[in-house]
Design a protein around this motif. Sequence first.
Motif, short mmCIF file in Angstrom:
data_model
loop_
_atom_site.label_atom_id
_atom_site.label_comp_id
_atom_site.label_asym_id
_atom_site.label_seq_id
_atom_site.Cartn_x
_atom_site.Cartn_y
_atom_site.Cartn_z
N THR A 3 -2.73 47.08 34.74
CA THR A 3 -2.42 45.88 35.51
C THR A 3 -3.71 45.12 35.74
OG1 THR A 3 -2.70 47.09 37.56
CG2 THR A 3 -0.45 46.89 36.69
N PHE A 9 -4.60 38.68 40.32
CA PHE A 9 -5.00 37.38 40.84
C PHE A 9 -5.85 37.50 42.09
CE2 PHE A 9 -3.79 33.44 43.22
CZ PHE A 9 -4.38 32.56 42.36
N TYR A 31 0.68 29.14 41.64
CA TYR A 31 0.47 30.49 41.13
C TYR A 31 1.09 31.54 42.05
CZ TYR A 31 -1.59 34.55 38.96
OH TYR A 31 -1.74 35.75 38.34
N ILE A 32 0.87 31.37 43.33
CA ILE A 32 1.41 32.33 44.31
C ILE A 32 2.94 32.38 44.22
CG2 ILE A 32 1.68 32.76 46.78
CD1 ILE A 32 -1.17 31.61 47.13
N LYS A 33 3.54 31.22 43.93
CA LYS A 33 5.01 31.16 43.79
C LYS A 33 5.47 31.62 42.40
CE LYS A 33 5.41 27.32 47.09
NZ LYS A 33 5.74 25.88 47.25
N GLU A 34 4.51 32.06 41.58
CA GLU A 34 4.78 32.54 40.22
C GLU A 34 5.27 31.44 39.29
OE1 GLU A 34 7.23 36.03 40.27
OE2 GLU A 34 5.85 37.14 41.57
N ASN A 35 4.92 30.20 39.62
CA ASN A 35 5.17 29.08 38.71
C ASN A 35 3.94 28.93 37.81
OD1 ASN A 35 7.64 28.50 39.98
ND2 ASN A 35 6.63 27.18 41.50
N TYR A 36 3.78 29.86 36.87
CA TYR A 36 2.53 29.97 36.13
C TYR A 36 2.27 28.79 35.21
CZ TYR A 36 3.03 34.73 37.85
OH TYR A 36 3.20 35.82 38.66
N ASN A 61 -5.75 33.88 34.14
CA ASN A 61 -4.70 34.70 34.74
C ASN A 61 -3.31 34.10 34.51
OD1 ASN A 61 -6.52 36.56 35.72
ND2 ASN A 61 -6.67 35.63 37.74
N CYS A 62 -3.22 32.76 34.63
CA CYS A 62 -1.94 32.10 34.38
C CYS A 62 -1.46 32.36 32.96
CB CYS A 62 -2.07 30.59 34.61
SG CYS A 62 -2.27 30.08 36.31
N ARG A 65 -0.26 35.87 32.37
CA ARG A 65 1.09 36.05 32.90
C ARG A 65 2.15 35.44 31.98
NH1 ARG A 65 2.41 39.94 36.53
NH2 ARG A 65 1.30 39.75 38.49
#
Length: 249
Positions: A3, A9, A31-36, A61-62, A65
Motif C-alpha cells: 500500500t 496520501f 482527493y479526499i473525496k476520492e474524486n481522483y 498519488n492521483c 489511484r
Amino acid sequence: MKTLYIVLFALSLQMTATASPSLKVDADSAYIKENYQEAASLYEKVLEEGHSSEVYYNLGNCYYRLEKIGPAVLNYERALLLNPGDGNIRHNLELARSKTLDKISPIGEIFIVTWYKEVINWLSVDQWATLGVISFILLLIMICLYLFAKQITVRKIGFYSSILLILACILSNFFAWNQKYILLNRSTAVVMSTSVNVKSTPSENGTDLFVIHEGTKVTIIDPTMKGWKEIRLDDGKNGWIPTEAIEEI
C-alpha cells in the motif's frame, strides 16, 4: 499487499509561492473525496502556476489511484528532482515502478559513485544553499572568536571550528550547484505509451530491437532527430523510439 506510504496520501498543506490557494484546497478536497480524476486535473492547473514537489507528489498519488502508471512514475520522478531527500516520494515511486512490466537490472557502478549520489540527494538544491549560507555566517562568527577572544581555549574552538565550517561551506555550495545542474540539464524521460518498439534506426522501417512499456524510465542520449529520440535503458541497451512515446522528466 503493498500500500502507498502513509495510506498513499500525505497531502502537504504547504502552498507554493505562486499557486492559487483556493485551487490547491479544491484539489486536496477532491482527493479526499476520492474524486481522483478531478483532483488530478486541478493539480495540473496548480502546476501551471508554479512547480512544487508536494503538488507533483500529490498528482502522482492521483494517477497511481487511477492506475495510470506512466503519469504516476513521471510525477513522482519530478517531485524527487525537486526534493531528492524525501523518503515518502522515493517509497511511492518504488511502488509505482513495481507495477511496470519492464524489470530492468541496472549496470553496476563503483561504490564511491553510489555513495556520492546518496550524499548529494540528502537535501534539495535550496536546502544545500541554505546550509551553505548558515555555514558561512557561523564561519564569520568563529573567525571573530579566534581573532578577538582572550581565552586560549575559546580561540582554539574558533580556529578548529573555522576549518570545519570552511569545508562545510565549500561542500554545501558544490552540492547545491550540482543539484541545480541536474535540474537544468535533465536528460531522462518516462515511457507514456502502453508499449513501444525500440528501433535500430530513427525510422519506422528500422529493425525492432526490443519492446518497452509504460512507466519505464529511459535516458535520452540523442534528441536531435525530428520525431525520434535515441534512448538508453539502465541495463545499457539503446535504440530509437518516437518522441511522442515518452515525456521528459
